[in-house]
Design a protein around this motif. Sequence first.
Motif, PDB file in Angstrom:
ATOM      1  N   MET A 163       0.812  -1.177   0.000  1.00 54.89           N
ATOM      2  CA  MET A 163       0.000   0.000   0.000  1.00 54.89           C
ATOM      3  C   MET A 163       0.864   1.253   0.000  1.00 54.89           C
ATOM      4  N   HIS A 164       1.885   1.314   0.895  1.00 59.49           N
ATOM      5  CA  HIS A 164       2.766   2.459   0.732  1.00 59.49           C
ATOM      6  C   HIS A 164       3.898   2.025  -0.175  1.00 59.49           C
ATOM      7  N   GLU A 165       4.438   3.006  -0.883  1.00 54.94           N
ATOM      8  CA  GLU A 165       5.448   2.701  -1.884  1.00 54.94           C
ATOM      9  C   GLU A 165       6.666   2.046  -1.262  1.00 54.94           C
ATOM     10  N   GLU A 166       7.195   1.062  -1.993  1.00 54.33           N
ATOM     11  CA  GLU A 166       8.463   0.483  -1.568  1.00 54.33           C
ATOM     12  C   GLU A 166       9.478   1.614  -1.551  1.00 54.33           C
ATOM     13  N   GLY A 167      10.332   1.602  -0.595  1.00 54.81           N
ATOM     14  CA  GLY A 167      11.337   2.638  -0.516  1.00 54.81           C
ATOM     15  C   GLY A 167      10.879   3.882   0.230  1.00 54.81           C
ATOM     16  N   THR A 168       9.642   3.879   0.741  1.00 54.06           N
ATOM     17  CA  THR A 168       9.211   5.007   1.564  1.00 54.06           C
ATOM     18  C   THR A 168      10.114   5.027   2.784  1.00 54.06           C
ATOM     19  N   PRO A 169      10.765   6.147   3.011  1.00 60.31           N
ATOM     20  CA  PRO A 169      11.670   6.196   4.174  1.00 60.31           C
ATOM     21  C   PRO A 169      10.934   5.869   5.467  1.00 60.31           C
ATOM     22  N   SER A 170      11.575   5.055   6.301  1.00 56.87           N
ATOM     23  CA  SER A 170      10.944   4.637   7.544  1.00 56.87           C
ATOM     24  C   SER A 170      10.638   5.835   8.437  1.00 56.87           C
ATOM     25  N   ARG A 171      11.433   6.905   8.339  1.00 62.03           N
ATOM     26  CA  ARG A 171      11.164   8.079   9.160  1.00 62.03           C
ATOM     27  C   ARG A 171       9.835   8.716   8.791  1.00 62.03           C
ATOM     28  N   LEU A 172       9.428   8.655   7.514  1.00 56.96           N
ATOM     29  CA  LEU A 172       8.126   9.192   7.123  1.00 56.96           C
ATOM     30  C   LEU A 172       7.000   8.322   7.666  1.00 56.96           C
ATOM     31  N   VAL A 173       7.197   7.013   7.632  1.00 57.29           N
ATOM     32  CA  VAL A 173       6.198   6.099   8.199  1.00 57.29           C
ATOM     33  C   VAL A 173       6.091   6.340   9.703  1.00 57.29           C
ATOM     34  N   GLU A 174       7.230   6.483  10.379  1.00 52.87           N
ATOM     35  CA  GLU A 174       7.224   6.752  11.818  1.00 52.87           C
ATOM     36  C   GLU A 174       6.564   8.088  12.129  1.00 52.87           C
ATOM     37  N   THR A 175       6.815   9.096  11.312  1.00 47.41           N
ATOM     38  CA  THR A 175       6.183  10.400  11.488  1.00 47.41           C
ATOM     39  C   THR A 175       4.676  10.263  11.342  1.00 47.41           C
ATOM     40  N   ALA A 176       4.238   9.550  10.320  1.00 42.89           N
ATOM     41  CA  ALA A 176       2.802   9.339  10.100  1.00 42.89           C
ATOM     42  C   ALA A 176       2.190   8.575  11.272  1.00 42.89           C
ATOM     43  N   GLN A 177       2.898   7.589  11.787  1.00 43.63           N
ATOM     44  CA  GLN A 177       2.399   6.821  12.942  1.00 43.63           C
ATOM     45  C   GLN A 177       2.199   7.714  14.162  1.00 43.63           C
ATOM     46  N   ARG A 178       3.197   8.540  14.459  1.00 43.84           N
ATOM     47  CA  ARG A 178       3.093   9.435  15.623  1.00 43.84           C
ATOM     48  C   ARG A 178       1.920  10.398  15.459  1.00 43.84           C
ATOM     49  N   ALA A 179       1.757  10.925  14.260  1.00 43.72           N
ATOM     50  CA  ALA A 179       0.664  11.860  14.005  1.00 43.72           C
ATOM     51  C   ALA A 179      -0.692  11.158  14.122  1.00 43.72           C
ATOM     52  N   LEU A 180      -0.792   9.930  13.617  1.00 44.21           N
ATOM     53  CA  LEU A 180      -2.045   9.166  13.734  1.00 44.21           C
ATOM     54  C   LEU A 180      -2.369   8.852  15.191  1.00 44.21           C
ATOM     55  N   LEU A 181      -1.369   8.515  15.960  1.00 41.57           N
ATOM     56  CA  LEU A 181      -1.592   8.225  17.373  1.00 41.57           C
ATOM     57  C   LEU A 181      -2.141   9.461  18.087  1.00 41.57           C
ATOM     58  N   LEU A 188       1.998   9.506   0.909  1.00 43.21           N
ATOM     59  CA  LEU A 188       1.894   8.261   1.663  1.00 43.21           C
ATOM     60  C   LEU A 188       0.492   8.134   2.256  1.00 43.21           C
ATOM     61  N   LEU A 189       0.020   9.193   2.919  1.00 46.96           N
ATOM     62  CA  LEU A 189      -1.301   9.164   3.540  1.00 46.96           C
ATOM     63  C   LEU A 189      -2.413   9.031   2.504  1.00 46.96           C
ATOM     64  N   PHE A 190      -2.361   9.835   1.455  1.00 45.41           N
ATOM     65  CA  PHE A 190      -3.411   9.771   0.440  1.00 45.41           C
ATOM     66  C   PHE A 190      -3.387   8.450  -0.321  1.00 45.41           C
ATOM     67  N   GLY A 191      -2.198   7.930  -0.590  1.00 48.31           N
ATOM     68  CA  GLY A 191      -2.101   6.638  -1.269  1.00 48.31           C
ATOM     69  C   GLY A 191      -2.681   5.516  -0.431  1.00 48.31           C
ATOM     70  N   THR A 192      -2.395   5.550   0.868  1.00 50.01           N
ATOM     71  CA  THR A 192      -2.935   4.547   1.779  1.00 50.01           C
ATOM     72  C   THR A 192      -4.450   4.690   1.895  1.00 50.01           C
ATOM     73  N   CYS A 193      -4.938   5.930   1.966  1.00 50.19           N
ATOM     74  CA  CYS A 193      -6.389   6.158   1.996  1.00 50.19           C
ATOM     75  C   CYS A 193      -7.046   5.602   0.734  1.00 50.19           C
ATOM     76  N   SER A 194      -6.418   5.815  -0.386  1.00 51.44           N
ATOM     77  CA  SER A 194      -6.949   5.316  -1.652  1.00 51.44           C
ATOM     78  C   SER A 194      -7.096   3.797  -1.634  1.00 51.44           C
ATOM     79  N   GLU A 195      -6.076   3.120  -1.125  1.00 53.45           N
ATOM     80  CA  GLU A 195      -6.134   1.658  -1.024  1.00 53.45           C
ATOM     81  C   GLU A 195      -7.290   1.217  -0.130  1.00 53.45           C
ATOM     82  N   MET A 196      -7.474   1.933   0.975  1.00 54.89           N
ATOM     83  CA  MET A 196      -8.547   1.557   1.897  1.00 54.89           C
ATOM     84  C   MET A 196      -9.923   1.856   1.309  1.00 54.89           C
ATOM     85  N   VAL A 197     -10.056   2.944   0.555  1.00 58.91           N
ATOM     86  CA  VAL A 197     -11.326   3.245  -0.118  1.00 58.91           C
ATOM     87  C   VAL A 197     -11.658   2.115  -1.080  1.00 58.91           C
ATOM     88  N   THR A 198     -10.669   1.660  -1.826  1.00 58.35           N
ATOM     89  CA  THR A 198     -10.873   0.554  -2.758  1.00 58.35           C
ATOM     90  C   THR A 198     -11.259  -0.718  -2.019  1.00 58.35           C
TER      91      THR A 198
END
Length: 159
Positions: free
Chosen positions: A1-19, A49-59
């Motif tokens: 769902m998120h692109e391969e190669g998405t830096p882990s720091r961006l995923v971690e940032t998104a996780q903290r913000a979601l929490l 990353l967020l919009f792409g993941t949302c798109s996958e979940m909408v589908t």
Amino acid sequence: MHEEGTPSRLVETAQRALLAMRLGDDAGAIEAAALEALAADDTRALMLLLFGTCSEMVTTLGDGGAAPVKVQVFDSEGEEVAIDDAEPPVRTAVRTLLAEVHGNTDDARQQLEIALANASPDEVESLVVQALRWTMRLSTACLERDLPVESWIAEALLD
């Protein structure tokens, strides 16, 4: 769902913000997203990353298009508003998400480019909050229906 190669720091940032968002702390979500510290390219990558993941979940929720999914737009107080009455950054979020849902990642990138080039810091924050709200609500709906959700999102929501 998120692109391969998405830096882990961006995923971690998104996780903290979601929490923080899950805990009802929009200001904390913005702080966790650390927008001031992110380079423009990283802010764009976080949004994609967020919009792409949302798109996958909408589908996923829409059963491949067989079941319609309603996209809701919220004002700064979290109240639902009509898309036409939404602030420009929120309308951009809707256009970006719809482009992603329809497989037009280039159009989604272009929408974000235009928005980020012309947006004030408050408007960028509004765009991020909208993406986080959708990510949270869509992932919650998927989890309630035992549908797949990215592990990094599930971790942020189920801690």
